[in-house]
Design a protein around this motif. Structure first.
Motif, PDB file in Angstrom:
ATOM      1  N   THR A  30     -38.206  96.514  55.378  1.00 15.80           N
ATOM      2  CA  THR A  30     -36.779  96.804  55.539  1.00 15.80           C
ATOM      3  C   THR A  30     -36.195  97.287  54.210  1.00 15.80           C
ATOM      4  O   THR A  30     -35.479  98.290  54.142  1.00 15.80           O
ATOM      5  CB  THR A  30     -36.016  95.524  55.965  1.00 15.80           C
ATOM      6  OG1 THR A  30     -36.761  94.824  56.947  1.00 15.80           O
ATOM      7  CG2 THR A  30     -34.628  95.845  56.457  1.00 15.80           C
ATOM      8  N   GLY A  53     -34.851 100.251  66.673  1.00 15.38           N
ATOM      9  CA  GLY A  53     -35.419  98.923  66.476  1.00 15.38           C
ATOM     10  C   GLY A  53     -34.662  98.224  65.361  1.00 15.38           C
ATOM     11  O   GLY A  53     -35.212  97.856  64.328  1.00 15.38           O
ATOM     12  N   THR A  54     -33.385  98.031  65.583  1.00 16.19           N
ATOM     13  CA  THR A  54     -32.475  97.636  64.496  1.00 16.19           C
ATOM     14  C   THR A  54     -32.649  96.189  64.029  1.00 16.19           C
ATOM     15  O   THR A  54     -32.281  95.855  62.916  1.00 16.19           O
ATOM     16  CB  THR A  54     -31.014  97.888  64.923  1.00 16.19           C
ATOM     17  OG1 THR A  54     -30.160  97.822  63.787  1.00 16.19           O
ATOM     18  CG2 THR A  54     -30.547  96.875  65.980  1.00 16.19           C
ATOM     19  N   ASP A  74     -32.343  98.819  70.184  1.00 11.77           N
ATOM     20  CA  ASP A  74     -33.411  97.807  70.202  1.00 11.77           C
ATOM     21  C   ASP A  74     -33.704  97.448  71.657  1.00 11.77           C
ATOM     22  O   ASP A  74     -32.828  97.562  72.520  1.00 11.77           O
ATOM     23  CB  ASP A  74     -33.010  96.541  69.422  1.00 11.77           C
ATOM     24  CG  ASP A  74     -34.222  95.832  68.804  1.00 11.77           C
ATOM     25  OD1 ASP A  74     -34.356  95.841  67.564  1.00 11.77           O
ATOM     26  OD2 ASP A  74     -35.048  95.295  69.575  1.00 11.77           O
ATOM     27  N   ASN A 116     -38.155 101.234  61.346  1.00  5.44           N
ATOM     28  CA  ASN A 116     -39.119 100.263  60.842  1.00  5.44           C
ATOM     29  C   ASN A 116     -39.758  99.646  62.088  1.00  5.44           C
ATOM     30  O   ASN A 116     -39.320  98.622  62.583  1.00  5.44           O
ATOM     31  CB  ASN A 116     -38.416  99.193  59.994  1.00  5.44           C
ATOM     32  CG  ASN A 116     -39.368  98.118  59.500  1.00  5.44           C
ATOM     33  OD1 ASN A 116     -40.582  98.240  59.646  1.00  5.44           O
ATOM     34  ND2 ASN A 116     -38.820  97.057  58.934  1.00  5.44           N
ATOM     35  N   ARG A 131     -42.886  91.051  69.679  1.00  5.97           N
ATOM     36  CA  ARG A 131     -42.753  92.509  69.784  1.00  5.97           C
ATOM     37  C   ARG A 131     -42.072  93.145  68.574  1.00  5.97           C
ATOM     38  O   ARG A 131     -42.036  94.370  68.477  1.00  5.97           O
ATOM     39  CB  ARG A 131     -42.028  92.900  71.068  1.00  5.97           C
ATOM     40  CG  ARG A 131     -40.592  92.457  71.136  1.00  5.97           C
ATOM     41  CD  ARG A 131     -40.002  92.769  72.486  1.00  5.97           C
ATOM     42  NE  ARG A 131     -38.670  92.187  72.598  1.00  5.97           N
ATOM     43  CZ  ARG A 131     -37.944  92.186  73.692  1.00  5.97           C
ATOM     44  NH1 ARG A 131     -38.426  92.740  74.797  1.00  5.97           N
ATOM     45  NH2 ARG A 131     -36.743  91.655  73.719  1.00  5.97           N
ATOM     46  N   ALA A 132     -41.546  92.328  67.663  1.00  2.00           N
ATOM     47  CA  ALA A 132     -40.971  92.903  66.445  1.00  2.00           C
ATOM     48  C   ALA A 132     -42.056  93.378  65.486  1.00  2.00           C
ATOM     49  O   ALA A 132     -41.791  94.184  64.601  1.00  2.00           O
ATOM     50  CB  ALA A 132     -40.062  91.888  65.749  1.00  2.00           C
TER      51      ALA A 132
END
Ligand SMILES: C[S@@+](CC[C@H](N)C(=O)[O-])C[C@H]1O[C@@H](n2cnc3c(N)ncnc32)[C@H](O)[C@@H]1O
Length: 227
Positions: A30, A53-54, A74, A116, A131-132
């Motif tokens: 990040t 994908g915030t 997201d 990211n 899933r992140a």
């Protein structure tokens, strides 16, 4: 010429952001991408930006502070709620879109897209709680479709910024972007210590050749891609 390695070898993750349980804590990736965005003099009022994908909204907030219009997307509603709360307490406005690449493209196109993505090679398919970061056997489950969809996300002069680990094959990303009609270059690199996810599956990653025995750090790379 090779891309600059950050003077700070371990870019510090932005702190002070509210996160609902399960939402990605901003980390070195990040921070590295945020530092690259902060150095792009084009980003400011009049530009339309997306943070795909915030998570907690760390990147979206940095973009919104420049005066740019920002859409944060997201698949996680908890992430969107966290990003919204973080923007509101800072008196910033960001648009929110729930969904993946198709939803992001439908709300586009954008002048700047920052991503990211999940990129850690994983022994099992990603589930809600992973899933992140989990991204399939080669770490490219989201990166490959992202590279293919990039032209549809970008305005004519639009720019994509993508951060990933060298573990998930940066050259492959560059080839995929080229196949989609975008030229790319590495604009930042940083060597960072393994985080908890990689540390927790070192054996798997070493056996499959993603990590060399004894390694304790990985290299993060930011790609900039445009037509
Ligand atoms: C590595 S985290 C990055 C979060 C934040 N952008 C940051 O840099 O701190 C990846 C984020 O992408 C989201 N995500 C995973 N798969 C996605 C998809 N297919 N489409 C959109 N977002 C996705 C996750 O929910 C997570 O919030």
């Amino acid at each position: 010429m090779s891309a600059p390695v950050r003077a700070d070898p371990q870019p510090r993750p932005p702190g002070g952001l509210f996160r609902l349980p399960g939402v990605y804590r901003p980390q070195h990736d990040t921070a590295l991408l945020a530092s690259v965005l902060a150095e792009d003099p084009r980003i400011g009022p009049g530009l339309r930006c997306a943070d795909l994908g915030t998570g907690s909204g760390a990147l979206a907030i940095g973009l919104a502070r420049t005066g740019a219009a920002v859409v944060a997307t997201d698949v996680s509603s908890r992430a969107l709620a966290s990003a919204w709360a973080n923007a509101v307490v800072r008196a910033l406005r960001i648009g929110l879109v729930r969904g993946g690449l198709t939803a992001a493209a439908a709300a586009g196109p954008y002048d700047v897209v920052a991503v990211n993505p999940p990129y850690v090679p994983s022994p099992a398919p990603a589930v809600r709680s992973t899933r992140a970061w989990d991204a399939g056997p080669d770490g490219r489950e989201l990166i490959d479709p992202l590279c293919a969809a990039a032209p549809a996300l970008l305005n004519r002069n639009g720019v994509l910024y993508l951060v990933q680990s060298t573990m998930s094959d940066v050259d492959k990303s560059r080839h995929a972007l080229a196949a989609a009609g975008l030229r790319s270059k590495v604009v930042a690199r940083a060597e960072v210590p393994f985080g908890p996810v990689v540390s927790g599956r070192l054996r798997y990653l070493t056996e499959r050749g993603f990590v060399r025995p004894g390694d304790r750090t990985e290299e993060l790379v930011v790609l900039r891609a445009a037509r």
